[in-house]
Design an enzyme around this catalytic site. Structure first.
Site, mmCIF file in Angstrom:
data_model
loop_
_atom_site.group_PDB
_atom_site.id
_atom_site.type_symbol
_atom_site.label_atom_id
_atom_site.label_comp_id
_atom_site.label_asym_id
_atom_site.label_seq_id
_atom_site.Cartn_x
_atom_site.Cartn_y
_atom_site.Cartn_z
ATOM 1 N N GLY A 1 41.487 35.609 24.047
ATOM 2 C CA GLY A 1 41.252 35.988 25.445
ATOM 3 C C GLY A 1 40.109 35.180 26.036
ATOM 4 C CG HIS A 2 36.150 35.840 24.571
ATOM 5 N ND1 HIS A 2 36.339 36.552 23.418
ATOM 6 C CD2 HIS A 2 35.398 36.634 25.376
ATOM 7 C CE1 HIS A 2 35.738 37.725 23.508
ATOM 8 N NE2 HIS A 2 35.160 37.811 24.688
ATOM 9 N NE ARG B 1 32.817 48.025 22.698
ATOM 10 C CZ ARG B 1 32.331 47.563 23.851
ATOM 11 N NH1 ARG B 1 33.125 46.998 24.747
ATOM 12 N NH2 ARG B 1 31.037 47.671 24.120
HETATM 13 P P1 AMP Z 1 33.270 40.237 26.618
HETATM 14 O O1 AMP Z 1 32.818 39.256 25.599
HETATM 15 O O2 AMP Z 1 34.090 41.341 26.068
HETATM 16 O O3 AMP Z 1 32.165 40.679 27.540
HETATM 17 O O4 AMP Z 1 34.285 39.437 27.547
HETATM 18 C C1 AMP Z 1 33.911 38.241 28.173
HETATM 19 C C2 AMP Z 1 34.982 37.851 29.155
HETATM 20 O O5 AMP Z 1 36.229 37.665 28.476
HETATM 21 C C3 AMP Z 1 35.231 38.919 30.222
HETATM 22 O O6 AMP Z 1 35.418 38.290 31.477
HETATM 23 C C4 AMP Z 1 36.476 39.590 29.741
HETATM 24 O O7 AMP Z 1 37.239 40.170 30.779
HETATM 25 C C5 AMP Z 1 37.222 38.431 29.121
HETATM 26 N N1 AMP Z 1 38.206 38.928 28.157
HETATM 27 C C6 AMP Z 1 37.968 39.757 27.110
HETATM 28 N N2 AMP Z 1 39.139 40.059 26.490
HETATM 29 C C7 AMP Z 1 40.116 39.424 27.177
HETATM 30 C C8 AMP Z 1 41.540 39.349 27.041
HETATM 31 N N3 AMP Z 1 42.186 40.008 26.071
HETATM 32 N N4 AMP Z 1 42.219 38.607 27.928
HETATM 33 C C9 AMP Z 1 41.566 37.937 28.912
HETATM 34 N N5 AMP Z 1 40.242 37.965 29.100
HETATM 35 C C10 AMP Z 1 39.522 38.702 28.242
#
Ligand code: AMP
Length: 281
Positions: free
Chosen positions: A36-37, A187
């Site tokens: 995703g990232h 998570r």
């Molecule tokens: P985090 O590290 O969880 O704070 O996420 C960092 C960025 O990655 C945020 O903009 C999230 O929305 C994005 N993100 C996390 N998981 C996904 C996913 N499965 N698909 C797309 N973007 C994601």
């Protein structure tokens, strides 16, 4: 690709790039990077000349009983993901680098932060908006990339940028899922095998709600009731919320008349997971 830990180093590098007339993209993350990232980083690499990925587990956005201490961290693996996605710079500051001991300035919002995660995580968005504002000031990107996975966060950041006249284009990117439907999340690593299976109930509920809307159902109650029923059939799942709101204002709506966001938060064991879909009539 370089990894730097100080604000001074980021500023020096970005200053250099801007002198060369280059467009800088920022992807803010908390690390433990997955596909995703990676999709956000690749999007930035394809649209910008230089891409900065910030990796910072921001204590300010975690409540006192939340998972700040146990949040997964793996800088070496994150560096490999960033390099393979074509990022140019990782900014990986310490908490002390970001927050002076007497730090006392916050970006606080109303309205868009009231419903959904704002209800169950009352200090969360204040922490998110404060750290994202700081990252915007430190990196001064022309574009910043956020995932639709955190749909309320995306709406909050868009509103903050508009309200505070930040000269940054916010780019929303689609949710990346596992092959079986589960939205990718750092998570997910908390889940044991049985919980991982049970967690499929989130995406099943999302796909159910989405197909109901696509097939013409316009009542938020009918859609969310059906989703709630499906989730409650999974014994390991405990619903935090299942709600339909306006996509941009995050105000509750009863019927689909404009773009809506249907968002859910569900505990699987002690792990709180979120998922959503956006429907535009
Ligand atoms: P985090 O590290 O969880 O704070 O996420 C960092 C960025 O990655 C945020 O903009 C999230 O929305 C994005 N993100 C996390 N998981 C996904 C996913 N499965 N698909 C797309 N973007 C994601």
């Amino acid at each position: 690709m370089k990894t730097v830990t100080t604000i001074e180093e980021v500023r020096a590098q970005v200053k250099q790039w801007k002198k060369e007339g280059l467009c800088v993209g920022l992807v803010p993350t908390m690390g433990y990077l997955h596909e995703g990232h990676k999709s956000l980083i690749e999007r930035s690499v394809s649209e910008c000349d230089k891409t900065v990925v910030s990796i910072f587990v921001n204590p300010m956005q975690f409540g006192p009983n939340e998972d700040f201490a146990s949040y997964p961290r793996d800088l070496a693996a994150d560096q490999a993901v960033c390099a393979s996605a074509g990022a140019d710079l990782i900014f990986h500051p310490s908490v002390e680098e970001m927050y002076a001991p007497d730090f006392c300035s916050f970006v606080d919002m109303n309205g868009v932060t009231k419903e959904l995660c704002g209800k169950s995580r009352p200090i969360h968005f204040r922490g998110v908006c404060t750290v994202v504002s700081k990252l915007f000031h430190i990196v001064t990107p022309q574009k910043a990339y956020f995932g639709q996975k955190d749909a309320q966060q995306l709406a909050v950041i868009r509103r903050m940028v508009r309200d505070l006249n930040m000269d940054i284009e916010i780019v929303g990117c689609p949710i990346v899922r596992e092959a079986d439907g589960l939205a990718k999340s750092s998570r997910n690593t908390y889940l044991n095998a049985q919980e991982r299976q049970a967690a499929l109930v989130l995406s099943k509920a999302i796909f159910l709600g989405q197909s109901m809307a696509q097939n013409g159902e316009r009542s938020g109650k009918v859609i969310t009731d059906a989703m709630r029923k499906l989730i409650s059939e999974e014994p390991m799942a405990r619903i935090d919320y299942v709600q339909m709101v306006d996509r941009d204002s995050i105000e509750p709506v009863d019927f689909i008349e404009g773009p809506v966001l249907v968002a859910i938060a569900v505990y699987i064991g002690t792990t709180r997971l979120i998922d959503n879909f956006v429907f535009e009539k």
